[in-house]
Design a protein around this motif. Structure first.
Motif, PDB file in Angstrom:
ATOM      1  N   MET A   1       0.848  -1.207   0.000  1.00 56.85           N
ATOM      2  CA  MET A   1       0.000   0.000   0.000  1.00 56.85           C
ATOM      3  C   MET A   1       0.875   1.246   0.000  1.00 56.85           C
ATOM      4  O   MET A   1       1.617   1.495   0.937  1.00 56.85           O
ATOM      5  CB  MET A   1      -0.881  -0.019   1.243  1.00 56.85           C
ATOM      6  N   GLN A   2       0.759   2.031  -1.062  1.00 56.40           N
ATOM      7  CA  GLN A   2       1.577   3.231  -1.156  1.00 56.40           C
ATOM      8  C   GLN A   2       1.004   4.346  -0.276  1.00 56.40           C
ATOM      9  O   GLN A   2      -0.179   4.376   0.005  1.00 56.40           O
ATOM     10  CB  GLN A   2       1.622   3.708  -2.608  1.00 56.40           C
ATOM     11  N   LEU A   3       1.870   5.230   0.124  1.00 57.91           N
ATOM     12  CA  LEU A   3       1.443   6.425   0.857  1.00 57.91           C
ATOM     13  C   LEU A   3       1.591   7.615  -0.089  1.00 57.91           C
ATOM     14  O   LEU A   3       2.675   7.848  -0.604  1.00 57.91           O
ATOM     15  CB  LEU A   3       2.340   6.651   2.075  1.00 57.91           C
TER      16      LEU A   3
ATOM     17  N   PHE B   1      -7.460  18.052  -5.720  1.00 60.91           N
ATOM     18  CA  PHE B   1      -6.746  17.613  -6.927  1.00 60.91           C
ATOM     19  C   PHE B   1      -5.326  18.169  -6.838  1.00 60.91           C
ATOM     20  O   PHE B   1      -5.140  19.328  -6.456  1.00 60.91           O
ATOM     21  CB  PHE B   1      -7.423  18.148  -8.188  1.00 60.91           C
TER      22      PHE B   1
ATOM     23  N   LEU C   1      -3.216  22.019  -7.189  1.00 62.42           N
ATOM     24  CA  LEU C   1      -3.530  22.666  -8.460  1.00 62.42           C
ATOM     25  C   LEU C   1      -4.303  23.927  -8.153  1.00 62.42           C
ATOM     26  O   LEU C   1      -5.101  23.953  -7.233  1.00 62.42           O
ATOM     27  CB  LEU C   1      -4.458  21.768  -9.276  1.00 62.42           C
ATOM     28  N   ASP C   2      -4.114  24.959  -8.943  1.00 63.36           N
ATOM     29  CA  ASP C   2      -5.056  26.059  -8.841  1.00 63.36           C
ATOM     30  C   ASP C   2      -5.255  26.651 -10.217  1.00 63.36           C
ATOM     31  O   ASP C   2      -4.621  27.624 -10.594  1.00 63.36           O
ATOM     32  CB  ASP C   2      -4.588  27.112  -7.836  1.00 63.36           C
ATOM     33  N   GLY C   3      -6.119  26.028 -10.953  1.00 61.61           N
ATOM     34  CA  GLY C   3      -6.399  26.511 -12.298  1.00 61.61           C
ATOM     35  C   GLY C   3      -5.193  26.367 -13.197  1.00 61.61           C
ATOM     36  O   GLY C   3      -5.000  27.136 -14.128  1.00 61.61           O
ATOM     37  N   GLU C   4      -4.374  25.366 -12.923  1.00 60.94           N
ATOM     38  CA  GLU C   4      -3.107  25.210 -13.632  1.00 60.94           C
ATOM     39  C   GLU C   4      -3.282  25.117 -15.145  1.00 60.94           C
ATOM     40  O   GLU C   4      -2.496  25.625 -15.911  1.00 60.94           O
ATOM     41  CB  GLU C   4      -2.409  23.951 -13.111  1.00 60.94           C
ATOM     42  N   HIS C   5      -4.355  24.435 -15.551  1.00 59.85           N
ATOM     43  CA  HIS C   5      -4.527  24.197 -16.978  1.00 59.85           C
ATOM     44  C   HIS C   5      -5.502  25.164 -17.631  1.00 59.85           C
ATOM     45  O   HIS C   5      -6.080  24.855 -18.666  1.00 59.85           O
ATOM     46  CB  HIS C   5      -4.972  22.745 -17.213  1.00 59.85           C
TER      47      HIS C   5
ATOM     48  N   TYR D   1       4.528  -4.712   1.671  1.00 59.10           N
ATOM     49  CA  TYR D   1       3.853  -4.117   0.527  1.00 59.10           C
ATOM     50  C   TYR D   1       4.491  -2.763   0.213  1.00 59.10           C
ATOM     51  O   TYR D   1       5.449  -2.362   0.875  1.00 59.10           O
ATOM     52  CB  TYR D   1       2.358  -3.973   0.839  1.00 59.10           C
ATOM     53  N   ASP D   2       3.910  -2.064  -0.778  1.00 58.66           N
ATOM     54  CA  ASP D   2       4.492  -0.799  -1.212  1.00 58.66           C
ATOM     55  C   ASP D   2       4.761   0.141  -0.044  1.00 58.66           C
ATOM     56  O   ASP D   2       3.985   0.200   0.910  1.00 58.66           O
ATOM     57  CB  ASP D   2       3.538  -0.102  -2.195  1.00 58.66           C
ATOM     58  N   HIS D   3       5.820   0.908  -0.187  1.00 58.39           N
ATOM     59  CA  HIS D   3       6.222   1.905   0.799  1.00 58.39           C
ATOM     60  C   HIS D   3       6.363   1.291   2.192  1.00 58.39           C
ATOM     61  O   HIS D   3       6.037   1.908   3.196  1.00 58.39           O
ATOM     62  CB  HIS D   3       5.244   3.096   0.811  1.00 58.39           C
TER      63      HIS D   3
ATOM     64  N   LEU E   1       4.855  -1.030   3.908  1.00 61.07           N
ATOM     65  CA  LEU E   1       3.755  -1.446   4.776  1.00 61.07           C
ATOM     66  C   LEU E   1       3.947  -2.930   5.063  1.00 61.07           C
ATOM     67  O   LEU E   1       4.192  -3.712   4.157  1.00 61.07           O
ATOM     68  CB  LEU E   1       2.412  -1.239   4.081  1.00 61.07           C
TER      69      LEU E   1
ATOM     70  N   ARG F   1      -1.698  -3.791  10.212  1.00 53.55           N
ATOM     71  CA  ARG F   1      -1.022  -3.067   9.128  1.00 53.55           C
ATOM     72  C   ARG F   1      -0.031  -2.116   9.797  1.00 53.55           C
ATOM     73  O   ARG F   1      -0.436  -1.148  10.434  1.00 53.55           O
ATOM     74  CB  ARG F   1      -2.018  -2.260   8.294  1.00 53.55           C
TER      75      ARG F   1
ATOM     76  N   ARG G   1       3.211   0.462   9.763  1.00 52.74           N
ATOM     77  CA  ARG G   1       4.059   1.383   8.995  1.00 52.74           C
ATOM     78  C   ARG G   1       5.254   1.759   9.852  1.00 52.74           C
ATOM     79  O   ARG G   1       5.220   2.774  10.562  1.00 52.74           O
ATOM     80  CB  ARG G   1       3.304   2.671   8.671  1.00 52.74           C
TER      81      ARG G   1
ATOM     82  N   ASP H   1      15.793   0.384   0.655  1.00 55.76           N
ATOM     83  CA  ASP H   1      15.538   1.500   1.583  1.00 55.76           C
ATOM     84  C   ASP H   1      14.596   1.087   2.697  1.00 55.76           C
ATOM     85  O   ASP H   1      13.517   0.550   2.437  1.00 55.76           O
ATOM     86  CB  ASP H   1      14.899   2.679   0.830  1.00 55.76           C
TER      87      ASP H   1
ATOM     88  N   ALA I   1     -17.156  15.138  -8.276  1.00 51.89           N
ATOM     89  CA  ALA I   1     -15.714  15.045  -8.546  1.00 51.89           C
ATOM     90  C   ALA I   1     -15.373  15.805  -9.825  1.00 51.89           C
ATOM     91  O   ALA I   1     -14.351  16.491  -9.907  1.00 51.89           O
ATOM     92  CB  ALA I   1     -15.303  13.582  -8.662  1.00 51.89           C
TER      93      ALA I   1
ATOM     94  N   GLU J   1     -15.381  19.517  -9.185  1.00 46.93           N
ATOM     95  CA  GLU J   1     -14.163  19.884  -8.449  1.00 46.93           C
ATOM     96  C   GLU J   1     -12.944  19.884  -9.364  1.00 46.93           C
ATOM     97  O   GLU J   1     -12.073  20.741  -9.261  1.00 46.93           O
ATOM     98  CB  GLU J   1     -13.935  18.930  -7.275  1.00 46.93           C
ATOM     99  N   GLU J   2     -12.890  18.906 -10.246  1.00 48.42           N
ATOM    100  CA  GLU J   2     -11.734  18.804 -11.127  1.00 48.42           C
ATOM    101  C   GLU J   2     -11.608  20.048 -12.007  1.00 48.42           C
ATOM    102  O   GLU J   2     -10.541  20.649 -12.104  1.00 48.42           O
ATOM    103  CB  GLU J   2     -11.835  17.543 -11.992  1.00 48.42           C
ATOM    104  N   TRP J   3     -12.704  20.448 -12.643  1.00 47.24           N
ATOM    105  CA  TRP J   3     -12.622  21.629 -13.521  1.00 47.24           C
ATOM    106  C   TRP J   3     -12.422  22.896 -12.705  1.00 47.24           C
ATOM    107  O   TRP J   3     -11.773  23.842 -13.151  1.00 47.24           O
ATOM    108  CB  TRP J   3     -13.873  21.730 -14.382  1.00 47.24           C
ATOM    109  N   ARG J   4     -12.973  22.903 -11.496  1.00 45.77           N
ATOM    110  CA  ARG J   4     -12.750  24.061 -10.630  1.00 45.77           C
ATOM    111  C   ARG J   4     -11.264  24.204 -10.320  1.00 45.77           C
ATOM    112  O   ARG J   4     -10.672  25.276 -10.514  1.00 45.77           O
ATOM    113  CB  ARG J   4     -13.544  23.889  -9.336  1.00 45.77           C
ATOM    114  N   GLN J   5     -10.658  23.111  -9.882  1.00 43.55           N
ATOM    115  CA  GLN J   5      -9.271  23.192  -9.425  1.00 43.55           C
ATOM    116  C   GLN J   5      -8.271  23.188 -10.574  1.00 43.55           C
ATOM    117  O   GLN J   5      -7.164  23.680 -10.423  1.00 43.55           O
ATOM    118  CB  GLN J   5      -8.961  22.024  -8.468  1.00 43.55           C
ATOM    119  N   ASP J   6      -8.679  22.614 -11.711  1.00 38.04           N
ATOM    120  CA  ASP J   6      -7.702  22.446 -12.791  1.00 38.04           C
ATOM    121  C   ASP J   6      -7.928  23.426 -13.943  1.00 38.04           C
ATOM    122  O   ASP J   6      -7.220  23.368 -14.933  1.00 38.04           O
ATOM    123  CB  ASP J   6      -7.740  21.002 -13.308  1.00 38.04           C
TER     124      ASP J   6
END
Lengths: 88, 960
Positions: free
Chosen positions: A1-3, A64, A82-86, B245-247, B249, B266, B268, B423, B701, B704-709
């Motif tokens: 599980m990645q962090l 995001f 991100l803040d309106g990056e694109h 597992y990854d990182h 864990l 689990r 860490r 590591d 979602a 939010e995506e278009w708002r932030q991006d």
């Protein structure tokens, strides 16, 4: 599980995140965009081996962000909100 | 009697607490502290199971997690299959059964199969049962081969705990290396978690000689554990690190032995220290699988921990130094011991009272249900009741391998050792190839170096010094007799040779073709001999052959442990309506729709179909009440809100006046219709996106995506208010009358509240929002109110509605009403290719001058194709039943059937007294009136293409 480091919440389990595509895939606006350019925006992905810049969303808080990570070692190199990056 | 319990000794057992349990129906006696295996050995039970394929008798091999043979199904309250008898504590009243044996391991009725062994080598199934169909043979073969039995009636006694844990240093293994590292790390001020798969810590210090810092090893172990416990460090016995597992864990499997399900941890840690030790390998000789042949190290552990002497006349066969101490200890315990060493030179001195035979190896063992003697390679025969073997040590580097650590071959150790460091992970002790305690402790010092250093001195070994001399004794190609490589899966030297002949020379192919290294033990004792043999057959070195991929789990873990709380309803929790209980009291029948649990219909009649038809009919006649609380209510607020919704929607939304609503589509960037719904403009800079119930999360979602991006955080703010409010829909010719009866304090006149407008009123002191939109085609009002105040409003609607014969309708009736009107459900009446103009909405595509999501995709060659599938209605000839949903419209091209679209929605309309259907049909919009063939399950019927709307096409009822 990645962090993954959410810029808002800090390090969280990867299951809380959703992949949002390549970073830097800037949307070309307008109906005159050449077909292949538009197709590239929609479908062509770099799929790099090594360092990748990607957009991720932390679904818990809705943030995001751009994350740089190594697709081979899974090492996370950086993350930034991100803040309106694109914006066109 | 051959194996027996000694009168004194046994550090693990408590002779004051005798216990009794049953094995294959026979009572076995032991003491608290025994494992099932040690108690069986003490009771001289030699045959404890049958092998996977040949039903060969199997005895106890080891004393730990590597055990390939001694698997038992534990019944009673736990019913866990394939439990390792070597790690399972013996307990009073426990019921254990051997695996793959009927009725018992000793008298197995399938034992005859071994006589046919030469006809059933590796891959026999693949080659033999191909015709006519493997599945005809499968049930019988499965019944005859295999290991433990799953009890189908067993259910988990409770939810398994899952614990997330953080620490500085996680030490895996509480042998000398792990204990030293844990103690040093604790001394450096780090938080330590120490896990060990045995019930008590110490590892090999529990039986091998050792003196640390001038004290007996056992005392040092006790002191170290006490010191760690006093420091508040976490010590978990009976806990196996199952995977990295990854990182970094680390998953831990903690067993409880008291009926509780296993706990999944689990962890860490900042640093992982693998002090996982090494596992003793068997030696290759004919019939080396007979009961009574076991690991020399295991026999030593049983002697010291459980005071079990495994035999009276013992052969110890070895190729390395480690067995000498074992032979000496057994001789001291008054067994007659012959030590057979493959090496002629460079051996340690012969232990006292044991006979040393140098330069000889075992050629074969004899015996039926247990070993009765051995023959050496020079033909000498010795009687024996027990044969102990030590073929060298395989470092337990599974976890390091899982973490993608590279392995390095060591000729000196005849084993793979950890290669380049990973590591955050240190491998120490026997797992890193260390042999003497001095070497072990030297490695423990730097194990957590990245986190700091301790000033405390390393422990000092002050006792005898262990040596690691070894001469490899790999299985030799072409050897005579049946020489087992993998005890658990019945893989012999001949099977590996067969695999090589058939070109399955890669280790991964070898594993899958022969099953070498599969099943519960995952080849902990067999992998290295197997790939060394393959190296020998193919003329390569062992590192050239390589190892199979290390994957978790290291030992079997119950699925219940991974599931944790995610069982039953919690597996995929449904979203629930605030008024669920009220609907239930009204007889509603619930179903899941897009993640929501909603009333499908109310129980007007015993027959669901009749209830639904009745609801749909009465809705048209008078007034219907519907709980639409699941409808999305996402607020978009901010200075650029109008520009934002313009970009998100296919339709122009910025021209909407405050207080008004507009229906529109959201597209994906590929132009496909993603969602539809009504957008409400509350004010100049405030909108409510009303999206499909099942799409709320995805639409949120996306916003939010278009708002932030694209727009930036300052442009708009987005708030998902879906569950804040309940929405009750009142629809039908009498809807306005019913609303008037509520007294909401607002004018309901059509001039003040026309179709596609909103108004605010109040109910019992709470503000309500009335949205006049319609999904039924009738005059409709959606009343939104605080979710926690909705119940009195619903009750009032029901009560006041009695005067109008109001009917509560579920989602099924609503589906009929909307289909009558040709109103679509995205994802049902559209698919992943449907563009907005396929649904007859071409205006924005043609007219809009501003950018919106998916715009460019509406002008591609594909989007402009003239034979696109388009939304239509479908009418069937009079008297026929509704079309099956999913049936295809068909046409013939050159005599071959081709689909020209399909039925997407189909219902019997009680109002119209005939079926109504919607479909996506090629060029459908231009073919109204045309009759086409519809095929379903080979049957062909007729349908006529119509406009989607079958009821009130002029829309007069919206204002009636």
């Amino acid at each position: 599980m990645q962090l993954f480091p959410c810029p808002f919440c800090g390090p969280r389990d990867e299951t809380e995140f959703h992949y949002g595509g390549d970073a830097g895939n800037v949307r070309p606006d307008g109906i005159d965009v050449p077909t292949d350019r538009w197709a590239g925006y929609l479908y062509l992905r770099g799929n790099p081996k090594g360092t990748a810049r990607e957009i991720w969303v932390h679904m818990i808080c809705g943030e995001f962000f751009v994350m740089e990570r190594d697709t081979v070692t899974h090492k996370v190199l950086s993350s930034a909100a991100l803040d309106g990056e694109h914006a066109a | 009697m051959t194996a027996s319990r000694l009168a004194t000794g046994g550090s693990a057992i408590d002779r004051s607490r005798p216990i009794r349990f049953s094995f294959d129906g026979t009572i076995v006696q032991g003491f608290a502290g025994d494992t099932i295996a040690s108690a069986l050995l003490a009771g001289d039970v030699a045959v404890v199971g049958r092998s996977f394929k040949y039903h060969r008798p199997r005895g106890i091999w080891g004393a730990g997690v590597e055990e390939p043979n001694a698997l038992v199904d534990i019944g009673g309250s736990r019913a866990t299959p394939n439990t390792r008898a070597t790690t399972e504590p013996a307990r009073d009243g426990l019921v254990a059964k051997s695996v793959n044996a009927t009725p018992s391991a000793l008298a197995d009725r399938n034992a005859f199969l071994d006589r046919f062994a030469r006809f059933i080598p590796a891959a026999f199934y693949y080659k033999t049962f191909m015709w006519p169909d493997w599945h005809r043979f499968e049930p019988r073969i499965r019944a005859m081969a295999g290991l433990g039995t799953v009890d189908a009636d067993w259910t988990s006694p409770g939810m398994a705990d899952q614990i997330n844990h953080h620490c500085d240093v996680l030490v895996v293994g509480a042998g000398p290396a792990g204990l030293a590292a844990a103690r040093l790390a604790a001394g450096a001020g780090l938080t330590v978690t120490l896990v060990d798969d045995q019930q008590s810590p110490g590892g090999s210090l529990g039986y091998r000689a050792g003196e640390i810092d001038g004290k007996p090893a056992a005392v040092w172990v006790k002191e170290t554990i006490a010191e760690l416990a006093a420091g508040g460090h976490l010590i978990l016995p009976s806990t196996t690190a199952l995977g990295i597992y990854d990182h970094n864990l680390v998953g831990l499997n903690q067993r409880h032995f008291d009926g509780r399900p296993d706990t999944l941890w689990r962890v860490r840690p900042r640093q992982i220290v693998l002090a996982t030790g090494a596992i003793e390998r068997p030696l290759p000789f004919a019939n080396n699988d007979l009961p009574g042949i076991m690991s020399a190290d295991a026999a030593f552990a049983y002697l010291r921990r459980h005071a079990v002497l495994v035999g009276r006349r013992i052969i110890v066969a070895t190729n390395n130094d480690s067995a000498y101490e074992v032979a000496g200890a057994l001789a001291e315990a008054s067994a007659e011991v012959r030590l057979v060493d493959i090496r002629r030179n460079g051996t340690p001195a012969a232990p006292a009272n044991a006979r040393l035979i140098k330069g000889r190896s075992l050629a074969s063992a004899s015996g039926k249900l247990r070993v009765d003697g051995v023959t050496l390679d020079d033909g000498t025969r010795f009687d024996a009741d027990c044969v102990l073997v030590s073929g060298g040590w395989t470092p337990t580097i599974h976890l390091f391998g899982q973490a993608k650590g590279k392995l390095a071959w060591s000729d000196a150790r005849a084993a793979f050792l950890p290669g380049d460091p990973v590591d955050g992970i240190a491998v120490i002790g026997a797992a890193a190839g260390a042999v003497s305690l001095s070497e072990v402790f030297a490695g423990a010092g730097p194990a957590f170096a990245p986190l700091g250093q301790t000033k405390a001195p390393l422990p000092r070994s002050t006792g005898p010094k262990a040596t690691g001399g070894i001469l490899p004794a790999w299985p030799i190609p072409g050897s005579k007799g049946r020489i087992w490589i993998d005890y658990q899966n019945d893989v012999t030297v001949k099977d590996v040779e067969l695999a090589a002949r058939e070109n399955f020379v890669s280790v991964e192919h070898l594993k899958r073709y022969t099953t070498l290294g599969m099943a519960t033990d995952q080849g902990k004792t067999s992998n290295l001999p197997g790939l060394a043999l393959m190296a020998g057959i193919t003329g390569r070195t062992v590192p050239e052959v390589g190892t199979t991929t290390y994957r978790p789990p290291f030992t079997p873990v119950p699925l219940a442990s991974f599931a944790g709380a995610r069982v039953g309803e919690l597996m995929a929790p449904v979203r629930r309506l605030p008024l669920e209980n009220v609907h239930r009291a009204n007889g509603a029948v619930f179903q899941e729709y897009g993640g929501w649990l909603r009333p499908a219909h109310y129980g007007g009649y015993a027959d669901a179909e009749r209830s639904i038809a009745d609801e749909a009919l009465r809705a048209r006649q008078s007034v219907a009440l519907f709980d639409g609380s699941t409808l999305g209510k996402i607020e978009v607020i901010g200075p650029q809100a109008a520009a934002f919704v313009d970009f998100l929607y296919y339709n122009t939304m910025s021209t909407l006046k405050p207080g008004r609503c507009r229906y529109g589509f959201m597209l994906s960037e590929n132009g496909v219709v993603f969602d539809d719904g009504v957008l409400v403009r509350l004010g100049e800079h405030r909108f409510v996106v009303s999206c499909s119930s099942s799409h709320v999360a995805a639409v949120h979602a996306r916003l939010e995506e278009w708002r932030q991006d694209r727009f930036g955080r300052g442009a708009v703010y987005i708030h998902n208010a879906t569950s804040d409010m309940a929405t009750l829909t009142v629809s039908g010719p009498n809807s306005r009358k019913l609303l008037k009866a509520l007294g909401l304090g607002l004018s309901l006149g059509d001039a003040d509240l026309p179709h596609m407008a909103i108004a605010h009123g109040s109910y019992a002191g709470d503000e309500v929002r009335i949205t006049r939109v319609s999904f039924t085609g009738d005059r409709s009002y959606e009343i939104s109110i605080r979710a926690d105040r909705a119940e009195p409003l619903w009750a009032h609607l029901r009560k006041a509605g009695q005067a109008f014969d109001a009917v509560a309708i579920g989602l099924e009736a609503l589906m009929i009403l909307r289909a009558e009107k040709g109103f679509i459900v995205i994802g049902k009446d559209t698919d992943g290719t449907t563009l907005p103009h396929d649904l007859g909405v071409d205006g924005p595509r043609v007219k809009r001058q501003t950018e919106f999501v998916g715009r460019r995709s509406l002008f591609t060659e594909e989007a402009s194709r003239d034979n696109r599938m388009q939304l239509v209605g479908l009418a069937v000839p009079q008297g026929e039943a509704p079309l099956p949903t999913g049936a295809h419209g068909i046409k013939r091209i050159d005599g071959r059937l081709r689909s020209q679209g399909f039925v997407t929605s189909s219902y019997q309309s009680p109002t119209l007294g005939r079926p109504v259907a919607l479909g996506l049909i090629e060029r459908g919009a231009t073919r109204h009136g045309e009759t086409i063939d519809i095929q379903h399950l080979g049957k062909i019927s007729k349908a006529t293409i119509t406009a989607p709307c079958a009821f009130d096409p002029a829309g007069e009822r919206l204002h009636a």
